[in-house]
Design a protein around this motif. Sequence first.
Motif, PDB file in Angstrom:
ATOM      1  N   PRO A 160       2.349  -2.877 -11.478  1.00 10.09           N
ATOM      2  CA  PRO A 160       3.676  -3.224 -10.945  1.00 10.09           C
ATOM      3  C   PRO A 160       3.612  -3.651  -9.478  1.00 10.09           C
ATOM      4  N   VAL A 161       2.752  -2.975  -8.692  1.00  4.42           N
ATOM      5  CA  VAL A 161       2.583  -3.355  -7.285  1.00  4.42           C
ATOM      6  C   VAL A 161       1.896  -4.711  -7.191  1.00  4.42           C
ATOM      7  N   VAL A 162       0.847  -4.891  -7.992  1.00  5.03           N
ATOM      8  CA  VAL A 162       0.131  -6.174  -8.015  1.00  5.03           C
ATOM      9  C   VAL A 162       1.092  -7.305  -8.352  1.00  5.03           C
ATOM     10  N   ASN A 163       1.980  -7.067  -9.318  1.00  3.84           N
ATOM     11  CA  ASN A 163       2.926  -8.103  -9.714  1.00  3.84           C
ATOM     12  C   ASN A 163       3.889  -8.432  -8.571  1.00  3.84           C
ATOM     13  N   GLY A 164       4.384  -7.393  -7.899  1.00  3.56           N
ATOM     14  CA  GLY A 164       5.301  -7.630  -6.791  1.00  3.56           C
ATOM     15  C   GLY A 164       4.658  -8.420  -5.668  1.00  3.56           C
ATOM     16  N   ILE A 165       3.427  -8.027  -5.289  1.00  6.07           N
ATOM     17  CA  ILE A 165       2.708  -8.754  -4.241  1.00  6.07           C
ATOM     18  C   ILE A 165       2.371 -10.160  -4.714  1.00  6.07           C
ATOM     19  N   GLY A 166       1.956 -10.276  -5.985  1.00  5.58           N
ATOM     20  CA  GLY A 166       1.617 -11.583  -6.533  1.00  5.58           C
ATOM     21  C   GLY A 166       2.791 -12.544  -6.518  1.00  5.58           C
ATOM     22  N   GLN A 167       3.991 -12.031  -6.817  1.00  3.01           N
ATOM     23  CA  GLN A 167       5.185 -12.885  -6.779  1.00  3.01           C
ATOM     24  C   GLN A 167       5.397 -13.439  -5.372  1.00  3.01           C
ATOM     25  N   LYS A 168       5.210 -12.575  -4.355  1.00  2.00           N
ATOM     26  CA  LYS A 168       5.342 -13.042  -2.969  1.00  2.00           C
ATOM     27  C   LYS A 168       4.267 -14.070  -2.640  1.00  2.00           C
ATOM     28  N   HIS A 169       3.036 -13.812  -3.090  1.00  2.00           N
ATOM     29  CA  HIS A 169       1.935 -14.733  -2.796  1.00  2.00           C
ATOM     30  C   HIS A 169       2.174 -16.106  -3.412  1.00  2.00           C
ATOM     31  N   VAL A 170       2.665 -16.126  -4.658  1.00  2.00           N
ATOM     32  CA  VAL A 170       2.948 -17.404  -5.323  1.00  2.00           C
ATOM     33  C   VAL A 170       4.037 -18.154  -4.574  1.00  2.00           C
ATOM     34  N   SER A 171       5.025 -17.428  -4.072  1.00  2.00           N
ATOM     35  CA  SER A 171       6.092 -18.049  -3.300  1.00  2.00           C
ATOM     36  C   SER A 171       5.578 -18.672  -2.012  1.00  2.00           C
ATOM     37  N   LEU A 172       4.487 -18.129  -1.482  1.00  2.00           N
ATOM     38  CA  LEU A 172       3.909 -18.628  -0.224  1.00  2.00           C
ATOM     39  C   LEU A 172       2.722 -19.558  -0.452  1.00  2.00           C
ATOM     40  N   ASP A 173       2.431 -19.877  -1.720  1.00  2.00           N
ATOM     41  CA  ASP A 173       1.328 -20.771  -2.088  1.00  2.00           C
ATOM     42  C   ASP A 173      -0.026 -20.212  -1.659  1.00  2.00           C
ATOM     43  N   ILE A 174      -0.196 -18.903  -1.818  1.00  2.00           N
ATOM     44  CA  ILE A 174      -1.503 -18.276  -1.592  1.00  2.00           C
ATOM     45  C   ILE A 174      -2.414 -18.627  -2.765  1.00  2.00           C
ATOM     46  N   ARG A 175      -3.625 -19.064  -2.475  1.00  2.00           N
ATOM     47  CA  ARG A 175      -4.576 -19.519  -3.498  1.00  2.00           C
ATOM     48  C   ARG A 175      -5.845 -18.659  -3.467  1.00  2.00           C
ATOM     49  N   PRO A 176      -6.680 -18.717  -4.523  1.00  2.00           N
ATOM     50  CA  PRO A 176      -7.878 -17.868  -4.590  1.00  2.00           C
ATOM     51  C   PRO A 176      -8.779 -17.983  -3.367  1.00  2.00           C
ATOM     52  N   GLU A 177      -8.883 -19.180  -2.781  1.00  2.00           N
ATOM     53  CA  GLU A 177      -9.789 -19.346  -1.643  1.00  2.00           C
ATOM     54  C   GLU A 177      -9.346 -18.532  -0.426  1.00  2.00           C
ATOM     55  N   GLY A 207      -6.308 -13.467 -10.416  1.00  2.63           N
ATOM     56  CA  GLY A 207      -6.150 -13.700 -11.852  1.00  2.63           C
ATOM     57  C   GLY A 207      -4.693 -13.596 -12.271  1.00  2.63           C
ATOM     58  N   HIS A 208      -4.002 -12.584 -11.746  1.00  2.00           N
ATOM     59  CA  HIS A 208      -2.580 -12.434 -12.061  1.00  2.00           C
ATOM     60  C   HIS A 208      -1.767 -13.580 -11.487  1.00  2.00           C
ATOM     61  N   GLU A 209      -2.107 -13.997 -10.280  1.00  2.00           N
ATOM     62  CA  GLU A 209      -1.360 -15.090  -9.648  1.00  2.00           C
ATOM     63  C   GLU A 209      -1.587 -16.415 -10.362  1.00  2.00           C
ATOM     64  N   THR A 210      -2.769 -16.611 -10.935  1.00  2.21           N
ATOM     65  CA  THR A 210      -3.018 -17.819 -11.726  1.00  2.21           C
ATOM     66  C   THR A 210      -2.060 -17.877 -12.916  1.00  2.21           C
ATOM     67  N   LYS A 211      -1.834 -16.723 -13.545  1.00  2.00           N
ATOM     68  CA  LYS A 211      -0.868 -16.670 -14.657  1.00  2.00           C
ATOM     69  C   LYS A 211       0.541 -17.000 -14.173  1.00  2.00           C
ATOM     70  N   LEU A 212       0.902 -16.482 -12.986  1.00  2.00           N
ATOM     71  CA  LEU A 212       2.240 -16.748 -12.449  1.00  2.00           C
ATOM     72  C   LEU A 212       2.409 -18.230 -12.124  1.00  2.00           C
ATOM     73  N   TYR A 213       1.369 -18.846 -11.545  1.00  2.00           N
ATOM     74  CA  TYR A 213       1.442 -20.282 -11.268  1.00  2.00           C
ATOM     75  C   TYR A 213       1.608 -21.075 -12.571  1.00  2.00           C
TER      76      TYR A 213
END
Length: 404
Positions: free
Chosen positions: A76-93, A135-141
């Motif tokens: 649940p924490v990973v998902n919350g942080i991941g949602q913020k990261h996707v909103s900011l266009d954070i990428r694996p690199e 990996g989770h953020e890739t799914k969100l993207y």
Amino acid sequence: MITQAQKDLVKATVPVLRENGVLLTTHFYKRMFVHNPELKNVFNMGNQQNGRQQTALAMAVLAYAEHIENPGVLMPVVNGIGQKHVSLDIRPEHYAIVGEHLLASISEVLGETATPEIIDAWEVAYTQLAQIMSGHETKLYRQQVEKKGGWTGWRPFVVREKIQESAEITSFHLYPTDGGAVADFIPGQFISVRLFLPELNLLQPRQYSISNAPNGLYYRISVKKEVSGNPNPDGMISNRLHNFINPGDLIDVSAPTGTFVLKNENDNPVVFISGGVGQTPLISMLEQLIKTGSKKPKTWIHGARNKDVHAFKEMIEYWADDEKAIKKHIFYSTEVQNSIANEFYTGWVELDVLGNELMTEHTDYYICGPAPFISKHYNNLVSKGISKDYIHFEEFAPQTLSLN
């Protein structure tokens, strides 16, 4: 693959992280921005200035160390942080850069206690965490681009309408410049906007809740002007929107995301509790319920300093008095009641003055406002026997509350 011995070494650093976590993360951010100044255009420098980002990261690192045996419980924490990261266009690199400076910071802050074995253990642990997160953020993207009208990264939008909602809050209606549709969203979610701040000579992102129900055409954000004489970068963005952005101007926008959303799969009564501009995601939820003809009993509780700064006042009155769609309770902290109409309550929002009829089993409560506001009403509801499963909240900042 992380070994049991390495897990034990990571867990052994938990007491140090509890004691010095913010010191560590503060050093980390300073170090990263010295060596990779381009990331100042990615990170919200307002949250750097007020220390909330450092605190939030320290809490996340500590939680990961504590649960290194079973990091799955942190999803649940990973998902919350991941949602913020996707909103900011954070990428694996970006994770590689963060990892380099985090490990160096552990070594530099902990000194001799950071043995090579501990650093090696944290390197493996961080690699595991980065794989989980990216990996989770890739799914969100992927989910974003699968939506009709969806996209990833930044998309140019034009301001079509700029509407003053109160003495402090102004709404902006944002349409994509390409003329395409915009993705639907779950009421309560936010978008990021990105503006160039001449004061900092940086691009800066800022997240704003969408304040209207989905319509497929545009997003509305409702922004509070910062009246401080020396606003931090968050205030600079809000003030730039107020002072310099007008109909016809372009801004970059990321796709809607976020986990603070309307639970609409049941007929439970809903109670919305907001302070100030914290009402914006709740307005979206309430409008969606009314727009779709929901039969849920709906109660609106809102606090503002006075009528002048009370945004969406007429809309709420229309829904309550003309449509009879909701019950409303309005609190003004600096305005004294001077009529017998019982138009509002004087003082801060106090649920206790409203009686016990709101404290019913299987009612969903949505709270949004400053952290002390959320904590006060969350704890009050829990003390009245309301299950934590029915209390939903969001801070307008990196998450530092641990109430659930």
